[in-house]
Design a protein around this motif. Sequence first.
Motif, PDB file in Angstrom:
ATOM      1  N   ALA A  91      66.501  22.558  51.666  1.00 50.42           N
ATOM      2  CA  ALA A  91      66.771  23.880  52.243  1.00 50.42           C
ATOM      3  C   ALA A  91      65.646  24.324  53.165  1.00 50.42           C
ATOM      4  CB  ALA A  91      66.976  24.909  51.125  1.00 50.42           C
ATOM      5  N   VAL A 140      69.262  29.166  45.472  1.00 45.26           N
ATOM      6  CA  VAL A 140      68.893  27.855  46.010  1.00 45.26           C
ATOM      7  C   VAL A 140      67.852  27.186  45.116  1.00 45.26           C
ATOM      8  CG1 VAL A 140      67.684  26.684  47.902  1.00 45.26           C
ATOM      9  CG2 VAL A 140      69.500  28.320  48.411  1.00 45.26           C
ATOM     10  N   ASP A 195      78.180  29.247  49.067  1.00 43.54           N
ATOM     11  CA  ASP A 195      77.043  28.333  48.987  1.00 43.54           C
ATOM     12  C   ASP A 195      77.079  27.321  50.133  1.00 43.54           C
ATOM     13  OD1 ASP A 195      76.080  29.526  46.684  1.00 43.54           O
ATOM     14  OD2 ASP A 195      76.969  28.046  45.329  1.00 43.54           O
ATOM     15  N   GLY A 214      74.270  27.381  53.330  1.00 38.78           N
ATOM     16  CA  GLY A 214      73.383  26.242  53.499  1.00 38.78           C
ATOM     17  C   GLY A 214      73.454  25.587  54.861  1.00 38.78           C
TER      18      GLY A 214
END
Length: 331
Positions: free
Chosen positions: A53, A139, A306, A310
């Motif tokens: 990430a 995350v 999600d 991302g």
Amino acid sequence: MTVRERTELLEEQILSPYATLAKNSEGRERPEEECEMRTPFQRDRDRIIHCKAFRRLKHKTQVFLSPEGDHYRTRLTHTLEVSQIARTIARGLQLNEDLTEAISLGHDLGHTPFGHAGERVLNDLCEHGFRHNEQSVRVVEKLENEGLGLNLTKEVRDGILCHTSGTQAKTPEGRIVRLADKIAYINHDIDDAVRAGVLDENDIPQQITRVLGTKKSVRIDTLVKSVIRASDGDVIRMEEPIFPLFLELRQFMFQRVYFNPYAKKEEEKVPFLLRTLFEYAKNPAHLPPDLQETALCEGNERAAADFIAGMTDRYAVELFQEISVPKSWDH
């Protein structure tokens, strides 16, 4: 005595009584054997830097969508600037620089593509809303490391969660990051706006520049010194003559840059693009295996959020084109 133990002893000897000592950390959700070389907060910093990430932040918008130029800020460069400002303040106040750095580096891991425009769209689409600070915690707790999370200390996770408006962080280091984030984005957004031709530094009202300074480096220096002088190690704040002018500068940026039609013209395309991707992603068959498991356990909407959060800007555009633009047949 290990290197870590020597570092923890040094912290106890030189840091302020208000500092969060690594040896006093409230620990991790899953207990781990201590590292011989690094304190818990140093390990957290390293885990954040090496996670996927964090790498994706280099292709996520800060303010200007798809800027044509190599010198505009991205979410990654913003994160590094926040870290440097926050560490300087922490050092000046004799607080824990390692904890401050870890929070800074992790604070935007959950940010959407297309900056706050993307965040607003997801907030509208998700039944329970979407806030990037909460997603950043998600995350590091769940999404990274093949669904195991990074298992960070409680202090780092609290600082990440509380870096925006609302509840203050429990540690002074977390409260530093919250203020450093604002100092960083206001000043580097001025720099980018000037580069984009939507603002001239001479446009900033003189009552502000007369005190804060006419150049980015001078303004940051003024603001950082003001925080160090005014804070008592527990309460993190700017001096009274400086803080109202800082708020005035922030308001000026909202009027002239953040809501500027020219600067934000590409944002008009973001809602349609992300809504299309959201509907696509609500079909678990379109998701990677780990998010298919999320869809099964937490619902399709959670998994879709999600997935989109991302994405980098360019991946979101590429996927939108792939599912929306017809292709010629291969013969």
